[in-house]
Design a protein around this motif. Sequence first.
Motif, PDB file in Angstrom:
ATOM      1  N   UNK A 100       0.838  -1.200   0.000  1.00 46.57           N
ATOM      2  CA  UNK A 100       0.000   0.000   0.000  1.00 46.57           C
ATOM      3  C   UNK A 100       0.870   1.245   0.000  1.00 46.57           C
ATOM      4  N   UNK A 101       0.371   2.314  -0.640  1.00 45.34           N
ATOM      5  CA  UNK A 101       1.083   3.590  -0.637  1.00 45.34           C
ATOM      6  C   UNK A 101       0.669   4.506   0.506  1.00 45.34           C
ATOM      7  N   UNK A 102      -0.208   4.024   1.389  1.00 45.37           N
ATOM      8  CA  UNK A 102      -0.387   4.756   2.639  1.00 45.37           C
ATOM      9  C   UNK A 102       0.923   4.689   3.421  1.00 45.37           C
ATOM     10  N   UNK A 123      -8.316   2.962  -6.679  1.00 48.14           N
ATOM     11  CA  UNK A 123      -8.370   2.641  -5.257  1.00 48.14           C
ATOM     12  C   UNK A 123      -6.959   2.454  -4.702  1.00 48.14           C
ATOM     13  N   UNK A 124      -6.782   2.837  -3.445  1.00 48.29           N
ATOM     14  CA  UNK A 124      -5.542   2.592  -2.726  1.00 48.29           C
ATOM     15  C   UNK A 124      -5.855   1.582  -1.627  1.00 48.29           C
ATOM     16  N   UNK A 125      -5.051   0.550  -1.547  1.00 46.32           N
ATOM     17  CA  UNK A 125      -5.349  -0.562  -0.651  1.00 46.32           C
ATOM     18  C   UNK A 125      -5.032  -0.247   0.808  1.00 46.32           C
ATOM     19  N   UNK A 126      -5.671  -0.998   1.687  1.00 49.89           N
ATOM     20  CA  UNK A 126      -5.419  -0.992   3.130  1.00 49.89           C
ATOM     21  C   UNK A 126      -5.711   0.348   3.799  1.00 49.89           C
ATOM     22  N   UNK A 127      -6.918   0.816   3.607  1.00 47.78           N
ATOM     23  CA  UNK A 127      -7.363   2.040   4.271  1.00 47.78           C
ATOM     24  C   UNK A 127      -7.770   1.672   5.700  1.00 47.78           C
ATOM     25  N   UNK A 128      -6.773   1.382   6.524  1.00 49.71           N
ATOM     26  CA  UNK A 128      -7.050   0.855   7.857  1.00 49.71           C
ATOM     27  C   UNK A 128      -5.947   1.242   8.836  1.00 49.71           C
ATOM     28  N   UNK A 129      -6.343   1.516  10.066  1.00 50.60           N
ATOM     29  CA  UNK A 129      -5.419   1.666  11.190  1.00 50.60           C
ATOM     30  C   UNK A 129      -5.588   0.433  12.074  1.00 50.60           C
ATOM     31  N   UNK A 130      -4.501  -0.135  12.527  1.00 50.43           N
ATOM     32  CA  UNK A 130      -4.586  -1.361  13.324  1.00 50.43           C
ATOM     33  C   UNK A 130      -4.736  -1.015  14.807  1.00 50.43           C
ATOM     34  N   UNK A 131      -3.660  -1.080  15.557  1.00 50.86           N
ATOM     35  CA  UNK A 131      -3.677  -0.782  16.984  1.00 50.86           C
ATOM     36  C   UNK A 131      -2.326  -1.110  17.560  1.00 50.86           C
TER      37      UNK A 131
END
Length: 606
Positions: free
Chosen positions: A356-358, A482-490
């Motif tokens: 991912x490019x995030x 779309x850009x993959x992995x639009x998520x924050x984990x923990x």
Amino acid sequence: SVSRRCLSKDRAAMEAFVNLFSYVHAFKIRCIVALLSINCCAPNAAEAQRPHIIHILADDYGWANIGYHREAGDTDIQTPNLDALMRSGIELDRFYVFQFCSPSRSAIQTGRNPIHVNVQNVGPESANPKDLDGGWQGIPVNMTGVASLMLRAGYRTHMVGKWDVGMATKSHHPRSRGYESWLGYWHHDNDYWQHTVDRCGRKVMKDLWRFDSEHDGPAYDLANGPHCSQKNQNPANETCVYEEEVLTKRVKEIIHAHDISEPLFLFWSMHLVHYPLQVPDSYLQKFSFIRNNNRRHLHAMVNYMDDQVGEVLTLLKDRGIWNDALVTFHSDNGGEIIFDEMCGGNNWPLRGGKFSNFEGGIRVNAFVTGGFVPQARRGSKLEGLATGWDWYATYADLAGIDPTDHLAASSGLPPHDSLNLWPWLSGARSDSPRKEVILGETTSLTPNGDGHTVVGGIIHGRYKLLVGANARKWNTNGLKYRVSQDVLTGPSWPNRTISVKPMLLTRHCGRTPEIGCLFDIFSDPYETTSIATTNTTLFADMLARVDELQQTAYSPVRGSKDKGACTVAETEYRGYWGPWIKEPFGSSQVPFRESDADEVDVLYAV
């Protein structure tokens, strides 16, 4: 040239000479200098100050998987050696690489942004016979590697660990990229106990190669017994050694044997902490308090890596190398989180991860340390932009050699994009020379497939623009832009209570402000809120820059898996992977790099 004329007259004799030549490759430059007394290569005042350079590249090492990015008192991650090294040197807080393996490594070795060398993660068995320069995995044949520069400057050059930038021919071998020795593997990964990866039919092949002054071929002597595995680490009457231990042992051998009167360039490309999640039982037991199995394995692997780095650090000091050394440490990409929890990585509090490019995929743990770092700079944290491909020009400057790639220019290939970071790192200038980072992307439909080279965004100063590829990619649920992995984990992820599948979570990053992804990554490092609709001019300017850069993209067809790789692996190499194409350039040219052919001419004349 002399070499081609001889080849046309007596091909068999010349091929025999080429084979002999490949084994003396490590010594030929020094022999030429000694025999011809080339004055331009004589030592100068700057050479006495050239540092030893030890480059340590971790694999899939997540932002949250190092101690200095954790809360004080956190025992989940234990990296005392890496933490101490960072504190003794310079932390590079905004250090960027590509979002996955092979492109990052291609960029580091050649000093090029991935869009100008490789954005694909195809396997090393790939081949496209229609393109004899770029139709392979990784680095095009006629690009010069950083080790070639260092060797030319008088450094002793060694590599240990993962290669992952080409295997098809002798020209893709680390020897042809300037390394005098190598112990490692060609693929993205292999099994830590059996060295196995990929199949030829139903048979699993091994991947571990050793190249030095005495041997160039599969490392049969380092094979473990057939029952050695993660579940059985002490089989009766069998050798069973963890691969990272084997690689670290080789690093130590190089340091022990090195003549410290000569500058050393050592590229240590660790397997850790890339999947599979495998580690000696003694380390796994240290983390028995972690209930999640995958996180426990990953954190044990991180701790093992930290211990190995610590042992090498001690040896560098014992040998008197440390005081004159520049030690670089960073990851090739962010931690892998895409397939739920199976890889154990974590990039908290950054968004996304590997593929991912995030920020979580491309902004990585990084620092420089060693006695060569000026005292006044030790313990500092720099916020300027820097990239993995900037080491090429930086190391060339420290070695006192011009980084211009004339070979690539003569072949119509892109020039290097590397910027010399040393004036900034040393304190001679206050700001980083890098003002923008181009973010590469691929249209590949599969994780390790081929695709087109795409500019997927850009970082300019404090602003970052992301543009999803206009393709139905494997990691964007088949949706465009779309850009993959639009998520924050923990902070404690993966865990037993939350199940997140990052691969299924994508963000629409299109070409209009309404669906644009423009972030101020200084005030919003977690890429939570796009500012595109309130900064339409900035959005348009950065999008125009993306389109301009797209015109410079290098996008060869890498080809598909060549059956010949299996044929040679099963027969000549007896179950191991290795180069399989003997003469890729046709009957009128020698079967290795053009730059090496030029050196044969010189040797022949001597």
